[in-house]
Design a protein around this motif. Structure first.
Motif, mmCIF file in Angstrom:
data_model
loop_
_atom_site.group_PDB
_atom_site.id
_atom_site.type_symbol
_atom_site.label_atom_id
_atom_site.label_comp_id
_atom_site.label_asym_id
_atom_site.label_seq_id
_atom_site.Cartn_x
_atom_site.Cartn_y
_atom_site.Cartn_z
ATOM 1 N N LEU A 121 -1.686 12.296 10.124
ATOM 2 C CA LEU A 121 -3.065 11.841 10.514
ATOM 3 C C LEU A 121 -3.848 12.194 9.382
ATOM 4 N N ASP A 122 -4.819 11.526 9.207
ATOM 5 C CA ASP A 122 -5.893 11.459 8.040
ATOM 6 C C ASP A 122 -5.302 11.316 6.669
ATOM 7 N N ASP A 123 -4.086 10.878 6.530
ATOM 8 C CA ASP A 123 -3.712 10.457 5.305
ATOM 9 C C ASP A 123 -4.547 9.313 4.734
ATOM 10 N N LEU A 124 -4.989 9.131 3.652
ATOM 11 C CA LEU A 124 -5.437 7.814 3.000
ATOM 12 C C LEU A 124 -4.511 6.946 2.724
ATOM 13 N N VAL A 125 -5.041 5.635 2.681
ATOM 14 C CA VAL A 125 -4.027 4.520 2.432
ATOM 15 C C VAL A 125 -4.877 3.871 1.455
ATOM 16 N N ILE A 126 -4.179 3.503 0.248
ATOM 17 C CA ILE A 126 -4.692 2.904 -0.870
ATOM 18 C C ILE A 126 -3.642 1.702 -1.284
ATOM 19 N N THR A 127 -4.302 0.603 -2.114
ATOM 20 C CA THR A 127 -3.293 -0.486 -2.698
ATOM 21 C C THR A 127 -2.329 0.236 -3.604
ATOM 22 N N SER A 128 -0.976 -0.084 -3.676
ATOM 23 C CA SER A 128 0.035 0.585 -4.334
ATOM 24 C C SER A 128 -0.078 -0.309 -5.852
ATOM 25 N N GLY A 129 -0.862 -1.475 -6.052
ATOM 26 C CA GLY A 129 -0.989 -2.210 -7.276
ATOM 27 C C GLY A 129 0.092 -3.184 -7.257
ATOM 28 N N GLU A 130 1.047 -3.329 -6.281
ATOM 29 C CA GLU A 130 2.053 -4.391 -6.444
ATOM 30 C C GLU A 130 1.340 -5.728 -5.699
ATOM 31 N N GLY A 131 1.936 -6.618 -5.865
ATOM 32 C CA GLY A 131 1.434 -8.131 -5.431
ATOM 33 C C GLY A 131 0.041 -8.349 -6.037
ATOM 34 N N ASP A 132 -1.162 -9.008 -5.314
ATOM 35 C CA ASP A 132 -2.116 -9.662 -5.867
ATOM 36 C C ASP A 132 -3.319 -8.572 -6.053
ATOM 37 N N PHE A 133 -3.124 -7.473 -5.562
ATOM 38 C CA PHE A 133 -4.232 -6.459 -5.446
ATOM 39 C C PHE A 133 -4.081 -5.401 -6.458
ATOM 40 N N PRO A 134 -5.234 -5.043 -7.197
ATOM 41 C CA PRO A 134 -5.310 -3.863 -8.182
ATOM 42 C C PRO A 134 -4.819 -2.541 -7.456
ATOM 43 N N PRO A 135 -4.249 -1.624 -8.129
ATOM 44 C CA PRO A 135 -3.912 -0.525 -7.679
ATOM 45 C C PRO A 135 -5.155 0.489 -7.263
ATOM 46 N N ASN A 136 -4.809 1.574 -6.503
ATOM 47 C CA ASN A 136 -5.622 2.819 -6.156
ATOM 48 C C ASN A 136 -7.106 2.155 -5.621
ATOM 49 N N LEU A 137 -7.073 1.100 -4.838
ATOM 50 C CA LEU A 137 -8.249 0.955 -4.074
ATOM 51 C C LEU A 137 -8.136 1.430 -2.620
ATOM 52 N N LEU A 138 -9.102 1.850 -2.154
ATOM 53 C CA LEU A 138 -9.174 2.706 -0.901
ATOM 54 C C LEU A 138 -9.107 1.686 0.508
ATOM 55 N N ILE A 139 -8.394 1.824 1.270
ATOM 56 C CA ILE A 139 -8.434 0.933 2.525
ATOM 57 C C ILE A 139 -8.834 1.528 3.687
ATOM 58 N N GLY A 140 -8.349 3.034 3.900
ATOM 59 C CA GLY A 140 -8.843 3.625 5.001
ATOM 60 C C GLY A 140 -8.095 4.908 5.196
ATOM 61 N N LYS A 141 -8.107 5.558 6.356
ATOM 62 C CA LYS A 141 -7.025 6.621 6.708
ATOM 63 C C LYS A 141 -6.283 6.411 7.982
ATOM 64 N N ILE A 142 -5.425 7.229 8.186
ATOM 65 C CA ILE A 142 -4.619 6.940 9.328
ATOM 66 C C ILE A 142 -4.999 7.598 10.504
ATOM 67 N N ALA A 193 0.969 -1.291 -0.031
ATOM 68 C CA ALA A 193 0.031 0.052 0.076
ATOM 69 C C ALA A 193 0.837 1.294 0.020
ATOM 70 N N LYS A 194 0.281 2.385 -0.255
ATOM 71 C CA LYS A 194 0.785 3.754 -0.192
ATOM 72 C C LYS A 194 -0.070 4.614 0.345
ATOM 73 N N THR A 195 0.396 5.680 0.769
ATOM 74 C CA THR A 195 -0.395 6.810 1.282
ATOM 75 C C THR A 195 -0.734 7.875 0.335
ATOM 76 N N SER A 196 -1.605 8.795 0.723
ATOM 77 C CA SER A 196 -1.963 10.031 -0.465
ATOM 78 C C SER A 196 -0.988 10.716 -0.620
ATOM 79 N N ARG A 197 0.284 10.769 0.325
ATOM 80 C CA ARG A 197 1.524 11.452 0.068
ATOM 81 C C ARG A 197 2.574 10.778 -0.526
ATOM 82 N N GLY A 198 2.328 9.509 -0.837
ATOM 83 C CA GLY A 198 3.392 8.824 -1.492
ATOM 84 C C GLY A 198 4.207 7.612 -0.633
ATOM 85 N N ALA A 199 3.982 7.628 0.884
ATOM 86 C CA ALA A 199 4.532 6.900 1.811
ATOM 87 C C ALA A 199 4.081 5.314 1.558
ATOM 88 N N LYS A 200 5.158 4.443 1.267
ATOM 89 C CA LYS A 200 4.762 3.228 0.901
ATOM 90 C C LYS A 200 5.084 2.190 2.143
#
Length: 254
Positions: free
Chosen positions: A199-220, A168-175
């Motif tokens: 805080l409140d950064d969104l966490v989304i899938t990065s597209g690596e591994g078995d999951f498609p990219p840019n799917l929202l998981i939640g927020k910090i 995953a990665k955050t909306s600021r690009g932290a992986k």
């Protein structure tokens, strides 16, 4: 002696006839007639009462049957309203899913949620083309991944499961790596100290591994860091309440 008896009986009969003819026996007849009429009236009233009771009983049975039919009809209408409401809800969710910001090449299979405990059970399986490894979403939000299927059921592993690892990665690009912890917690782990994390950064899938990219998981919601560790971690609040999900979508084709 016998002849005398017949004689006097004959004379008495003539006397009674004469008295009756001239009305001398009226005072004796009226009480008898009154008694007889009273008995007749009571018998008639009893007969009428029996007839009326039978009629009332029949009416009661008809009314009871009408009420039973009414209750059945009301129950059927209520069931139809529930079915219509569920159908409308499913239709609205399908429209939202098709309008989600995901690639147009994605193909979805809608599935009703049968239950959620540690994992999620959906009411579709091999018979509907569901396979292990497929990703499950609600609009652009990640729900989980299919890990087991039967003919008519499938099991979905959720982000809070301790066996899951989601790049995953955050909306600021932290992986980092999204992992589950005991108690239903979701953590963003393995984030380098130098990576921006707020805080409140969104966490989304990065597209690596078995999951498609840019799917929202939640927020910090909480960040854990120190000056010694190479990595920092953050606690994630899921974007959806998995227990409240009623209809989800399996990505059958990317």
């Amino acid at each position: 002696m016998k002849n005398n008896t017949i004689y006097w009986f004959f004379i008495l009969s003539i006397i009674i006839f004469i008295f009756d003819y001239f009305g001398f026996l009226s005072s004796f007849k009226n009480p008898a007639e009154i008694f007889t009429m009273s008995v007749k009236e009571k018998v008639f009233a009893l007969k009428s009462g029996i007839n009326n009771f039978g009629s009332i009983l029949m009416q009661y049975q008809n009314i009871k049957k009408a009420f039973e039919e009414r209750e059945k009809l009301q129950k059927k209408i209520a069931e139809m309203e529930i079915s219509l409401e569920a159908l409308n809800e499913e239709n609205q969710k399908l429209r939202k899913q098709l309008g989600a910001p995901l690639p147009s090449s994605y193909q979805f299979i809608p599935a009703i949620v049968a239950g959620v405990v540690e994992t999620m059970e959906i009411s579709l399986g091999d018979e509907s083309g569901i396979k292990a490894g497929m990703t499950v979403v609600d609009e652009a939000t990640l729900i989980g991944k299919i890990i087991k299927t039967s003919r008519y059921r499938s099991t979905v592993i959720l982000p809070w499961d301790t066996q899951i690892n989601i790049p995953a990665k955050t909306s600021r690009g932290a992986k980092g790596m999204v992992v589950g912890q005991a108690g239903g917690k979701i953590i963003l782990d393995k984030v380098l100290q130098k990576e921006p994390l707020f805080l409140d950064d969104l966490v989304i899938t990065s597209g690596e591994g078995d999951f498609p990219p840019n799917l929202l998981i939640g927020k910090i919601t909480h960040i854990i860091t120190d000056d010694i560790s190479v990595y920092k971690t953050a606690q994630i609040l899921p974007a959806v309440d998995y227990h409240k999900e009623r209809l989800v979508f399996v990505i059958s084709s990317l």
